[in-house]
Each structure stands twice: as C-alpha cells, then as structure tokens.
Design a protein around this motif. Sequence first.
Motif, mmCIF file in Angstrom:
data_model
loop_
_atom_site.group_PDB
_atom_site.id
_atom_site.type_symbol
_atom_site.label_atom_id
_atom_site.label_comp_id
_atom_site.label_asym_id
_atom_site.label_seq_id
_atom_site.Cartn_x
_atom_site.Cartn_y
_atom_site.Cartn_z
ATOM 1 N N LYS A 101 -78.923 69.603 -41.314
ATOM 2 C CA LYS A 101 -78.538 68.862 -42.526
ATOM 3 C C LYS A 101 -77.110 68.313 -42.439
ATOM 4 C CE LYS A 101 -81.521 71.491 -45.682
ATOM 5 N NZ LYS A 101 -82.455 70.748 -46.502
ATOM 6 N N LYS A 140 -76.301 74.845 -48.667
ATOM 7 C CA LYS A 140 -77.573 74.707 -47.940
ATOM 8 C C LYS A 140 -77.437 75.286 -46.539
ATOM 9 C CE LYS A 140 -78.852 70.444 -50.311
ATOM 10 N NZ LYS A 140 -79.247 69.043 -50.211
ATOM 11 N N GLY A 145 -84.471 74.732 -43.378
ATOM 12 C CA GLY A 145 -84.734 74.784 -44.819
ATOM 13 C C GLY A 145 -85.934 73.914 -45.148
ATOM 14 N N TYR A 146 -86.762 74.363 -46.060
ATOM 15 C CA TYR A 146 -87.850 73.520 -46.559
ATOM 16 C C TYR A 146 -88.278 74.048 -47.911
ATOM 17 C CZ TYR A 146 -91.211 77.197 -45.534
ATOM 18 O OH TYR A 146 -91.882 78.391 -45.535
ATOM 19 N N GLY A 148 -86.980 73.976 -50.643
ATOM 20 C CA GLY A 148 -85.912 74.645 -51.386
ATOM 21 C C GLY A 148 -85.478 75.975 -50.790
ATOM 22 N N GLN A 149 -86.210 76.471 -49.759
ATOM 23 C CA GLN A 149 -85.766 77.702 -49.079
ATOM 24 C C GLN A 149 -84.497 77.325 -48.338
ATOM 25 O OE1 GLN A 149 -87.894 80.517 -48.858
ATOM 26 N NE2 GLN A 149 -89.622 79.562 -49.871
ATOM 27 N N ILE A 153 -78.282 76.391 -55.625
ATOM 28 C CA ILE A 153 -77.419 75.730 -56.608
ATOM 29 C C ILE A 153 -76.649 76.846 -57.303
ATOM 30 C CG2 ILE A 153 -77.364 74.274 -58.680
ATOM 31 C CD1 ILE A 153 -79.863 72.865 -57.544
ATOM 32 N N GLU A 173 -71.419 68.538 -53.084
ATOM 33 C CA GLU A 173 -71.253 68.394 -54.529
ATOM 34 C C GLU A 173 -72.619 68.449 -55.206
ATOM 35 O OE1 GLU A 173 -70.328 64.497 -56.144
ATOM 36 O OE2 GLU A 173 -70.990 63.547 -54.283
ATOM 37 N N VAL A 175 -75.016 66.862 -57.634
ATOM 38 C CA VAL A 175 -75.147 65.502 -58.157
ATOM 39 C C VAL A 175 -75.925 65.545 -59.479
ATOM 40 C CG1 VAL A 175 -76.054 63.193 -57.705
ATOM 41 C CG2 VAL A 175 -75.173 64.571 -55.808
ATOM 42 N N PHE A 177 -77.936 63.853 -61.143
ATOM 43 C CA PHE A 177 -78.736 62.631 -61.007
ATOM 44 C C PHE A 177 -79.551 62.336 -62.270
ATOM 45 C CE2 PHE A 177 -80.823 66.209 -58.749
ATOM 46 C CZ PHE A 177 -81.920 66.396 -59.571
ATOM 47 N N GLU A 243 -85.573 60.883 -49.250
ATOM 48 C CA GLU A 243 -85.390 61.378 -50.618
ATOM 49 C C GLU A 243 -84.045 60.891 -51.157
ATOM 50 O OE1 GLU A 243 -85.556 65.635 -50.521
ATOM 51 O OE2 GLU A 243 -87.440 65.649 -49.425
ATOM 52 N N PHE A 245 -81.246 60.567 -54.705
ATOM 53 C CA PHE A 245 -80.830 60.855 -56.072
ATOM 54 C C PHE A 245 -80.479 59.510 -56.703
ATOM 55 C CE2 PHE A 245 -78.950 64.874 -54.057
ATOM 56 C CZ PHE A 245 -80.093 65.623 -54.331
ATOM 57 N N ASN A 254 -80.514 62.037 -50.329
ATOM 58 C CA ASN A 254 -80.450 63.495 -50.242
ATOM 59 C C ASN A 254 -80.931 63.971 -48.878
ATOM 60 O OD1 ASN A 254 -80.356 66.279 -50.732
ATOM 61 N ND2 ASN A 254 -82.476 66.265 -51.431
HETATM 62 P P1 ADP Z 1 -85.260 71.122 -48.851
HETATM 63 O O1 ADP Z 1 -84.811 70.636 -47.514
HETATM 64 O O2 ADP Z 1 -85.592 72.566 -48.880
HETATM 65 O O3 ADP Z 1 -86.309 70.240 -49.479
HETATM 66 P P2 ADP Z 1 -83.243 69.775 -50.406
HETATM 67 O O4 ADP Z 1 -81.914 69.625 -49.791
HETATM 68 O O5 ADP Z 1 -84.122 68.564 -50.385
HETATM 69 O O6 ADP Z 1 -83.983 71.032 -49.780
HETATM 70 O O7 ADP Z 1 -83.077 70.241 -51.910
HETATM 71 C C1 ADP Z 1 -84.183 70.563 -52.722
HETATM 72 C C2 ADP Z 1 -83.882 70.131 -54.153
HETATM 73 O O8 ADP Z 1 -82.667 70.752 -54.607
HETATM 74 C C3 ADP Z 1 -83.653 68.648 -54.328
HETATM 75 O O9 ADP Z 1 -84.861 67.927 -54.431
HETATM 76 C C4 ADP Z 1 -82.848 68.638 -55.633
HETATM 77 O O10 ADP Z 1 -83.705 68.835 -56.745
HETATM 78 C C5 ADP Z 1 -81.968 69.864 -55.476
HETATM 79 N N1 ADP Z 1 -80.696 69.482 -54.822
HETATM 80 C C6 ADP Z 1 -80.428 69.483 -53.494
HETATM 81 N N2 ADP Z 1 -79.183 69.041 -53.245
HETATM 82 C C7 ADP Z 1 -78.635 68.743 -54.445
HETATM 83 C C8 ADP Z 1 -77.363 68.218 -54.872
HETATM 84 N N3 ADP Z 1 -76.390 67.956 -53.989
HETATM 85 N N4 ADP Z 1 -77.166 68.022 -56.198
HETATM 86 C C9 ADP Z 1 -78.143 68.312 -57.106
HETATM 87 N N5 ADP Z 1 -79.335 68.810 -56.779
HETATM 88 C C10 ADP Z 1 -79.598 69.025 -55.464
#
Ligand code: ADP
Length: 382
Positions: A101, A140, A145-146, A148-149, A153, A173, A175, A177, A243, A245, A254
């Motif tokens: 990432k 993260k 990661g996948y 949300g694992q 936050i 940061e 976001v 969104f 993906e 925001f 993202n």
């Molecule tokens: P994964 O790779 O596990 O899918 P992500 O990085 O896509 O993880 O994050 C999963 C979710 O977490 C995102 O879809 C969003 O809802 C939330 N998220 C991730 N990064 C941020 C961020 N910087 N600000 C706000 N929400 C976030």
Amino acid sequence: MKRVGVIGGGQLAWMMAPAAQKLDMSLVVQTPQETDPAVAVANRAVLAAVADASATLQLAKQCDVITFENEFVDLAALAQIEAQGVCFYPKIRSLAPLLDKLDQRQFLQEIGVPTPRFTPIAEELKPQQLSQFGWPTVLKTRRHGYDGQGTFILQATDTLPSTAAATHWLLEEYVPFQCELAVIAARSAAGEIVIYPVVETQQEDQVCRRVFATGFEAATDQAEEIATRILQELDYVGVMGIEFFLTRQGLLVNELAPRTHNSGHYTLDACVTSQFEQQLRAVSGLPLGSPELTCAGAVMVNLLGYEVARRDYSEKRLALSQIPNASIYWYGKTARPGRKLGHVTVRLEPDQLDEAEQIADLIEQIWYPPLGSDDEDIYLEA
Ligand code: ADP
C-alpha cells in the motif's frame, strides 16, 4: 484453444469460468484447497499456495498466459519465471508498485494522481507517531490487507492494534468523504482501454456491503482520466479495480486492485461484457468488449457470513430469488463472520433507480438475522 492460468481460485476465478467457456478457453487455477470455489469449475487445478512460485512454474507448463485473481504472490520469484519466457498479464513490472500500500501511494503521487496524505511508519508503532494527520487517523498494514483486515480507523483514545511486531505500517489522514466510488478499467496489450460506469460502494466496518450502478456522471470525467493515466503509466494489461473517495475537492484514489474486483460483480448481469470476460479478453489478445450497461442501472449486495457454519442457506437464497430481476451467486464457501459467501445483483428499470437503496435493504433483511436473534448474537461475538 487458448489456455489461461489464474493465480488464485476463489470466487473471482469461479466467476471467470462461464466466460472462459463462452470464449472457448480453458482455465487452470493455482489455489491451495481442493474446496476453493474455482476448483470445481476450472478445467484443471494446481493445488498450492498462491505465493508458491514453484507451483506457478507447473501452472505455466499447462497455460499460454497467466493472470491473477489474488495479488498476494511472491513477485521476485515470478519475475524470474517471467524472465524464462512465461507470459504474465499484467506483467510483473506492472504489478511491482501495486502490492504494497505504501508503494501504491508513492506511485500515485509520482504520476500526479491525488491520494490521501500518507507516511510510512518504519519502526515499531508508538502512539506519538499517530497524531500527525489529526484524529481520527487511519493505520494500514502495507501488505496482505483485504476486506478491511489490516485497516484500522483510530481515535486518540484507542489502543494500538496488536498485529505482529514485524508488520510494516502506512499511516494516512482520515478522509471525511462524501461517498466512496469505484470503477473497473481494462487495457489490452495493444493499448486499447475501456472503462465501466462509475459506481458507489458502501462499506461497513471497512468491508464492502453494497454497490450501486445508478449514475455518477459528475465524477465520470475525473475517474476516467485517472484510470487512463494509471493503466498507461503501468503499461498495464488486464482488468483493474480502482477505489475512490469523493470529496468536495474531487476524487482521491484509495486503492488499486490489479484484478477483477467486488465493485464490478454487477457487470455479470448488467453490462454487455462482464469484468470476468473482459479480463480473459485483455490477457489473451482478443479485442476488448463494450463496458456499457444493458439496463438502466443495477444494485449489488454482498452476502457476508454472520456465523461459523457449514450451511447452504437454501431458504434464504430461495427468498432472494423471488426479488424481480435478481441474480444470486453462491460461492459454496464455509460461513464465517464477515466472509463473502455470495452476492445478489438486481437489474434496475429506469423507474427503479430511486429505489435502489430500498432494494438493497430488502436483500439485507432477507439475508441477515434480525437484530437480537440468536444468530445475530453469534455475529456480534465473533
Ligand atoms: P482493504 O485493502 O482491506 O480493502 P482499504 O484501504 O480499501 O482496505 O480500506 C477499507 C475501507 O476503510 C475503505 O473502503 C474506507 O471505507 C475505509 N478507509 C480506508 N482508508 C481510509 C481513509 N484514509 N479515510 C477514511 N476512510 C478510510
């Protein structure tokens, strides 16, 4: 007959199988378990971990080209195999900036694509490192990661996640969104690019729950421009999920997924060419297909596990099939809380575009146990 190898044998490879049959291609998957969804529908399987490069060498002997449904691979080892003449699409050097990432964020920054502000955390996690973007903040794990694992936050008062000490972290940061959007884009070896409609994705606990293909024209130009730049800069061949925001200043990227993606499952029922057929077309030198919708819109809802069970949920699936214009996909996996067990897509008529949220609610009411029921207790405890 073209023989396509796929590293990974989960539901994404499973959904490729009907498209392979349609295009008269054979599919060979590399996946660890005999019970993985794609094994039953592939022409052959190499049963091995996706990161087992010696198994990929075996896979290569049975295929004309190898593509990916899972990116948790050993890229250095695959680069050596590629150097021996094995054809991977996307190419190994196209994948190189995408698997970590932090590398992804740095790549996007270098090519001028907006992302959330970020910084690596090289050493052990310490609370004082986390406040530099204010609170809440997002931590993260850089790899693997996948769903949300590995994404946390955090509020100032939260305790630090207790993942292995050796984990490398990315801090970014938070976001605030307006919503989350996504697009599926594809590029062929000849440089042809197609981009699917922009969709809204809705996450709960960092896991995708619903996808709405109901018209997000305002963001389309910027999404297409970003997708085109990314694919061209990477000299990418294949399908990619992007993906975003949506903020008041426009789109931030993202995440990039170098494969078919959950936000594109609706294309199976609602587009001229599904993302799975598109992947096969892109990696095997066929002209790309049209990404256009064949209906006014679509809503897709993931069926996430809410208990540990070996059940086929046939009654719930029957109830879901009663919804007009619904298609149900069941991956045949053992249920675990949060695990993607299947999905439902409903094709929408023009006068239903405003009802998409209600249709998604109905699907979730049928699928999830009511709050307070025994099943729900299991879900909350897990
Ligand atoms: P994964 O790779 O596990 O899918 P992500 O990085 O896509 O993880 O994050 C999963 C979710 O977490 C995102 O879809 C969003 O809802 C939330 N998220 C991730 N990064 C941020 C961020 N910087 N600000 C706000 N929400 C976030």
